[in-house]
Design a protein around this motif. Structure first.
Motif, PDB file in Angstrom:
ATOM      1  N   SER A 217       0.856  -1.183   0.000  1.00  0.00           N
ATOM      2  CA  SER A 217       0.000   0.000   0.000  1.00  0.00           C
ATOM      3  C   SER A 217       0.892   1.233   0.000  1.00  0.00           C
ATOM      4  CB  SER A 217      -0.912   0.009   1.227  1.00  0.00           C
ATOM      5  OG  SER A 217      -1.779   1.128   1.214  1.00  0.00           O
ATOM      6  N   GLU A 218       0.682   2.103  -0.958  1.00  0.00           N
ATOM      7  CA  GLU A 218       1.530   3.286  -1.126  1.00  0.00           C
ATOM      8  C   GLU A 218       0.682   4.551  -1.091  1.00  0.00           C
ATOM      9  OE1 GLU A 218       4.482   5.274  -4.536  1.00  0.00           O
ATOM     10  OE2 GLU A 218       3.579   3.293  -4.839  1.00  0.00           O
ATOM     11  N   MET A 219       1.159   5.559  -0.377  1.00  0.00           N
ATOM     12  CA  MET A 219       0.494   6.858  -0.377  1.00  0.00           C
ATOM     13  C   MET A 219       1.472   7.915  -0.858  1.00  0.00           C
ATOM     14  SD  MET A 219      -1.256   9.174   2.638  1.00  0.00           S
ATOM     15  CE  MET A 219       0.270   9.989   3.093  1.00  0.00           C
TER      16      MET A 219
ATOM     17  N   LEU B  43      -3.387   7.101  -3.606  1.00  0.00           N
ATOM     18  CA  LEU B  43      -3.152   5.834  -2.927  1.00  0.00           C
ATOM     19  C   LEU B  43      -3.129   4.711  -3.953  1.00  0.00           C
ATOM     20  CD1 LEU B  43      -3.894   7.569  -0.430  1.00  0.00           C
ATOM     21  CD2 LEU B  43      -5.050   5.564   0.488  1.00  0.00           C
ATOM     22  N   ARG B  44      -2.076   3.902  -3.894  1.00  0.00           N
ATOM     23  CA  ARG B  44      -1.947   2.736  -4.768  1.00  0.00           C
ATOM     24  C   ARG B  44      -1.900   1.486  -3.901  1.00  0.00           C
ATOM     25  NH1 ARG B  44       2.154   6.192  -6.744  1.00  0.00           N
ATOM     26  NH2 ARG B  44       1.711   7.124  -8.787  1.00  0.00           N
ATOM     27  N   ASP B  45      -2.731   0.511  -4.211  1.00  0.00           N
ATOM     28  CA  ASP B  45      -2.771  -0.746  -3.456  1.00  0.00           C
ATOM     29  C   ASP B  45      -2.682  -1.915  -4.434  1.00  0.00           C
ATOM     30  OD1 ASP B  45      -3.322   0.240  -0.677  1.00  0.00           O
ATOM     31  OD2 ASP B  45      -5.053   1.092  -1.696  1.00  0.00           O
TER      32      ASP B  45
ATOM     33  N   GLU C  60      -5.771   2.241  -7.903  1.00  0.00           N
ATOM     34  CA  GLU C  60      -5.251   3.603  -7.788  1.00  0.00           C
ATOM     35  C   GLU C  60      -6.440   4.500  -7.472  1.00  0.00           C
ATOM     36  OE1 GLU C  60      -1.314   4.363 -10.424  1.00  0.00           O
ATOM     37  OE2 GLU C  60      -3.226   4.404 -11.504  1.00  0.00           O
TER      38      GLU C  60
ATOM     39  N   THR D 110      -8.457   1.293   2.446  1.00  0.00           N
ATOM     40  CA  THR D 110      -7.151   1.695   2.959  1.00  0.00           C
ATOM     41  C   THR D 110      -7.051   3.188   3.262  1.00  0.00           C
ATOM     42  OG1 THR D 110      -6.350   1.891   0.676  1.00  0.00           O
ATOM     43  CG2 THR D 110      -5.906  -0.186   1.841  1.00  0.00           C
ATOM     44  N   ALA D 111      -8.089   3.963   2.933  1.00  0.00           N
ATOM     45  CA  ALA D 111      -8.012   5.407   3.120  1.00  0.00           C
ATOM     46  C   ALA D 111      -8.618   5.882   4.433  1.00  0.00           C
ATOM     47  CB  ALA D 111      -8.691   6.127   1.956  1.00  0.00           C
TER      48      ALA D 111
ATOM     49  N   ARG E 231      -1.483   3.863   8.929  1.00  0.00           N
ATOM     50  CA  ARG E 231      -1.092   2.665   8.197  1.00  0.00           C
ATOM     51  C   ARG E 231      -1.612   1.420   8.913  1.00  0.00           C
ATOM     52  NH1 ARG E 231       0.779   3.916   3.113  1.00  0.00           N
ATOM     53  NH2 ARG E 231       2.194   5.678   3.212  1.00  0.00           N
TER      54      ARG E 231
END
Length: 276
Positions: free
Chosen positions: A62-64, A75-77, A97, A157-158, A246
């Motif tokens: 998971s990337e923010m 946000l990319r998951d 995305e 995830t947000a 996170r």
């Protein structure tokens, strides 16, 4: 003008300046104050090991990232899951995305699910603050739909990021969250209950064992975390979220569990999990 009058004028101006400053800093509109708080959330990538029961079932990341000019967040998951009964090559993979505004309200998203040779693409875009325009492409077919949202939306995830940005979660607090699930193209209301707050550790660095060559954790990070219970209808799922929003650990439907770990342990390790 005598000195007493001049001093009174200066004092009055000083009081006005202080009052204006207090009003500007502490009485901003709620949306503006939250957008400022959200800017303090650090960008970065988190890696996860995925388990089914006590066995490895896949991995996730998971990337923010922040958007230019403090205009929002991206946000990319990505989740890769082994599918039982489909052999060693049987996997499903999903990538998402999602673009959010300064207050972490959903603006648009792209979702791709690949299972064996089948794929489904879902794109969504908010129209105003109460309508989500959805397009689904699957097997050469394309369909469009409009979903009433009743207000701002989030993805799984947000919403922890929003809770972290508010910096006011206390044990016993309850949050009502409206989530969009691109896999089912549905909107659901979720209740989040804060159970406790305490220190948690997770592996954040790994190296190979000199004897076996297996990847092992060599360093752990300790963070403040919230224990949460997420209720969807009659289903209750537990999770841990750190102070940056996170996910550290989370129960998922289907006897699945997500655990944050080091990059190497997430991607290169497939051993049987030893229960805590």
């Amino acid at each position: 003008m005598n000195r007493r009058v001049a001093a009174g004028v200066i004092l009055g101006l000083w009081v006005l300046v202080v009052a204006w400053h207090i009003r500007r800093e502490y009485f901003r509109p709620e949306a503006e104050r939250f957008a400022l708080a959200a800017r303090t959330l650090p960008p970065g990538v988190a890696y996860y090991a995925l388990y089914r029961g006590d066995r490895r079932a896949g991995w996730a990341q998971s990337e923010m990232d922040t958007l230019p000019a403090a205009s929002g967040f991206l946000l990319r998951d990505r989740v890769s899951l082994n599918l039982p009964g489909m052999g060693p090559q049987g996997e499903s993979e999903t990538t998402t995305e999602a673009w959010y505004g300064p207050g972490l309200e959903l603006d648009s998203l792209n979702y791709l699910s690949v299972i064996a040779a089948d794929s489904v693409r879902v794109s969504g875009r908010m129209s105003g603050d109460s309508l989500l325009l959805v397009r689904v492409a699957s097997g050469g077919d394309i369909s469009d739909a409009e979903l009433g949202t009743g207000g701002p939306l989030s993805l799984t995830t947000a919403w922890p990021l929003r809770m972290a940005a508010e910096e006011r979660a206390r044990p016993g607090d309850t949050y009502a969250v409206r989530l969009f699930d691109p896999a089912t193209r549905s909107i659901r209301d979720v209740e989040i209950r804060v159970l406790e707050r305490r220190l948690r550790t997770y592996p954040d660095s790994a190296d190979t064992d000199s004897l076996t060559g297996a990847w092992i954790a060599v360093r752990h990070d300790t963070v403040q975390a919230w224990s949460l219970e997420q209720s969807v209808g009659e289903l209750a799922l537990a999770s841990w979220v750190d102070e940056d929003g996170r996910i550290l650990a989370a129960e998922l439907p289907g006897d699945l569990r997500l655990e944050r770990t080091a990059f190497e342990l997430a991607f290169f390790t497939r051993e049987r999990r030893v229960p805590e």
